[in-house]
Design a protein around this motif. Structure first.
Motif, short mmCIF file in Angstrom:
data_model
loop_
_atom_site.label_atom_id
_atom_site.label_comp_id
_atom_site.label_asym_id
_atom_site.label_seq_id
_atom_site.Cartn_x
_atom_site.Cartn_y
_atom_site.Cartn_z
N LEU A 235 0.97 -0.98 0.10
CA LEU A 235 0.07 -0.13 0.08
C LEU A 235 0.86 1.35 0.11
O LEU A 235 1.36 1.68 0.92
N GLU A 236 1.01 1.77 -1.18
CA GLU A 236 1.99 2.83 -1.24
C GLU A 236 1.84 4.04 -0.38
O GLU A 236 2.61 4.77 -0.19
N GLU A 237 0.45 4.22 -0.11
CA GLU A 237 0.19 5.32 0.64
C GLU A 237 0.27 5.29 2.18
O GLU A 237 0.34 6.33 2.98
N LYS A 238 0.88 3.91 2.58
CA LYS A 238 1.15 3.79 3.80
C LYS A 238 2.87 3.59 4.27
O LYS A 238 3.34 3.16 3.28
N THR A 239 3.11 4.21 5.45
CA THR A 239 4.55 4.02 5.91
C THR A 239 4.65 2.84 6.99
O THR A 239 5.92 2.85 7.46
N ALA A 240 3.72 2.41 7.33
CA ALA A 240 3.74 1.64 8.46
C ALA A 240 2.47 0.49 8.49
O ALA A 240 1.55 0.71 7.59
N GLY A 241 2.70 -0.59 9.24
CA GLY A 241 1.77 -1.64 8.77
C GLY A 241 1.68 -2.34 10.42
O GLY A 241 2.56 -2.55 10.99
N HIS A 242 0.61 -3.21 10.65
CA HIS A 242 0.24 -3.86 11.77
C HIS A 242 0.77 -5.38 11.52
O HIS A 242 0.13 -6.28 11.86
N ALA A 243 2.34 -5.38 11.49
CA ALA A 243 2.78 -6.79 11.21
C ALA A 243 3.03 -7.61 12.71
O ALA A 243 3.53 -8.60 12.50
N CYS A 244 2.63 -6.93 13.48
CA CYS A 244 2.84 -7.49 14.79
C CYS A 244 1.31 -7.58 15.44
O CYS A 244 0.94 -8.40 16.50
N GLY A 245 0.24 -7.33 14.55
CA GLY A 245 -1.10 -7.38 15.00
C GLY A 245 -1.62 -6.54 16.14
O GLY A 245 -2.69 -6.92 16.83
N HIS A 246 -0.90 -5.56 16.29
CA HIS A 246 -1.53 -4.95 17.58
C HIS A 246 -2.87 -4.43 17.57
O HIS A 246 -3.63 -3.96 18.47
N ASN A 247 -3.28 -4.24 16.15
CA ASN A 247 -4.58 -3.54 16.03
C ASN A 247 -5.49 -4.80 16.45
O ASN A 247 -6.66 -4.31 17.14
N LEU A 248 -5.39 -5.85 16.37
CA LEU A 248 -6.29 -6.96 16.96
C LEU A 248 -5.91 -7.04 18.72
O LEU A 248 -7.12 -7.28 19.13
N PHE A 249 -4.89 -6.91 18.91
CA PHE A 249 -4.51 -6.64 20.50
C PHE A 249 -5.32 -5.70 21.03
O PHE A 249 -6.04 -6.06 22.25
N GLY A 250 -5.39 -4.56 20.61
CA GLY A 250 -6.22 -3.45 21.28
C GLY A 250 -7.64 -3.77 21.32
O GLY A 250 -8.38 -3.65 22.13
N ALA A 251 -8.15 -4.28 19.93
CA ALA A 251 -9.53 -4.51 19.81
C ALA A 251 -10.19 -5.81 20.74
O ALA A 251 -11.07 -5.54 21.47
N GLY A 252 -9.32 -6.66 20.59
CA GLY A 252 -9.93 -7.66 21.41
C GLY A 252 -9.82 -7.66 22.73
O GLY A 252 -10.65 -8.11 23.58
N SER A 253 -8.77 -6.76 23.20
CA SER A 253 -8.65 -6.69 24.62
C SER A 253 -9.74 -5.85 25.26
O SER A 253 -10.32 -5.84 26.31
#
Length: 472
Positions: free
Chosen positions: A115-133
């Motif tokens: 995704l050229e418009e992004k400079t970072a990504g959730h390669a450690c899945g912390h989006n899931l960590f925050g939402a699940g917790s």
């Protein structure tokens, strides 16, 4: 039997129904899509450490809407917060992370697609960590209300786990002082509640400053800051032969000049140093800094050292981990639907000699005690309060963390199902802690024995203020 024990604890045997006992799971069933949307939104934001403004705000808004009182900007960190519900004890904390990793992007598709418009990504899945917790914390709140059980549930919004040690500042600020137990989880390619400790870790940026000059016309007038970096790296690489076997040292040159014909007057190298014992990290760190001072002396440059982060190893609590292992086995693993299975098979084709097979997402891995070679700021929480964690198969089995395959799964229903499993395990474990006094007492006794009576907490990052700009 569990129902009778709970009713006896509450003193209202005739009033506690089976539906009330499982109110936390019913809430998760009814709100699965909301949890998935939250995870996807944070995946889209992809905000790096201490810059997770939208991610933190989204989680705060959801918890506040559910009746939690929210204290934001804690520990001098704008994106850190604590959301609390209930009164009295026991006080349980559920940890939630939400920072992304810089330098890696990927669409939520099973083949390589940047995704050229992004400079970072959730390669450690912390989006899931925050939402699940967060979902787990709200589910526990529903259970407390439904059963009338006394106690407090808290969600700790903990930023910058990836090299920023957000939790360390929160521990140092005393935010866990009245917590009885802490629960956390982490995305993975497997389902497991095995007890695993980690490596202590310290990092720093070593900045060398020299004198610029024309590299061909007047090289004798220059003093290369890059020479300082390279001299340090050379000595550290020789040092590797003479450190304990379990030591890990790695670095990146973050600044080394801009043009070959200009002697660089500034250069920077970013180092991590790890070992299972914090005491050894401190000892080896003195040698690491000595190489930097020697490099500066030998190249005629000036040196500045900024400690960026530092984590203690996780203090395992087998009493709690065995309880969590049993809890996960009661719940079971993950089942892919047809679309998810197609996604998983396509991702699996991209692996070179994967260590795990498709289908293992259905299983709970065997229990055991081991040393992991990663590091986490959960370690500092675990030496402040009895702590238990788990992992779920949010990635396709065989996926390496910090990979494009991990980013892809974290933005898809494969990842969302893993977050849901984590929320079920965390909330169910919380119910056991609220209702089982003997479990609480055993866990506290083990914690005190493992930590030792003479323990005194000292943060590996010292007394520095939060490194809010470490990703800049």
């Amino acid at each position: 039997m569990r129902k009778l024990a709970l009713a006896a604890l509450l003193g209202t045997a005739s009033c506690v129904t089976a539906a009330q006992e499982t109110a936390h799971l019913e809430w998760l069933n009814d709100n699965y899509e909301q949890t998935a949307r939250t995870a996807r939104s944070i995946w889209e934001f992809a905000e790096v450490g201490y810059q997770e403004t939208r991610s933190s705000a989204l989680l705060q808004e959801q918890l506040a809407a559910e009746g939690f009182s929210v204290e934001s900007g804690v520990a001098d960190i704008p994106t850190a917060f604590v959301a609390s519900y209930g009164k009295g004890g026991p006080v349980l904390a559920i940890l939630g992370e939400f920072d992304a990793l810089p330098g890696i992007t990927q669409d939520s598709v099973p083949s390589r697609s940047l995704l050229e418009e992004k400079t970072a990504g959730h390669a450690c899945g912390h989006n899931l960590f925050g939402a699940g917790s967060a979902a787990a914390a709200i589910a526990v709140k529903e259970w407390l209300d439904s059963t009338g059980t006394p106690g407090t549930i808290r969600f700790y919004g903990t930023p910058a786990e990836e090299g920023g040690s957000g939790k360390v500042y929160m521990v140092r600020a005393g935010l866990f002082d009245d917590v009885d137990f802490a629960l956390h989880w982490h995305p993975s390619d497997r389902n497991s509640a095995a007890a695993q400790t980690t490596l202590a870790n310290r990092s720093a940026k070593f900045r060398f400053r020299g004198v610029s000059a024309h590299a061909a016309g007047a090289p004798e007038r220059g003093r290369s800051a890059l020479d300082g970096v390279e001299a340090m790296n050379y000595m550290v690489n020789m040092m590797r032969e003479h450190v304990p076997q379990q030591t890990r040292i790695h670095y990146v040159i973050t600044s080394g000049g801009n043009a070959p014909n200009v002697v660089p007057d500034y250069a920077e190298v970013f180092y991590y140093l790890r070992h299972p014992h914090a005491k050894t990290v401190r000892s080896l760190w003195e040698r690491l800094e000595a190489t930097a001072r020697g490099a500066a002396e030998g190249t005629g440059t000036e040196l500045e050292v900024e400690i960026i982060h530092g984590n203690h190893p996780v203090l395992v609590n087998e009493t709690l981990h065995k309880m969590m292992d049993a809890t996960m086995r009661e719940i079971g693993g993950i089942d892919y639907n047809a679309e998810e299975l197609r996604f998983a098979k396509e991702v699996y084709k991209s692996f070179d000699d994967p260590a795990r097979e498709l289908g293992s997402e259905k299983l709970i891995q065997p229990y055991g005690l081991s040393l992991g070679y990663g590091s986490t700021d959960v370690g500092d929480v675990s030496i402040a309060v009895p702590t238990v964690g788990l992992s779920t198969a949010t990635y396709v089995p065989g996926t390496a963390g910090h990979s494009w395959q991990a980013v892809a799964a974290a933005g898809s229903s494969v990842g969302f199902k893993g977050a849901d499993l984590a929320a079920r395990a965390l909330s169910s474990a919380a119910v056991k802690l609220y209702t089982d006094k003997a479990l609480r007492e055993a866990a506290i006794a083990e914690f005190q024995e493992r930590r030792g009576d003479d323990f005194e907490y000292e943060a590996l990052l010292g007394d520095r203020a939060p490194a809010l700009n470490y990703r800049n």
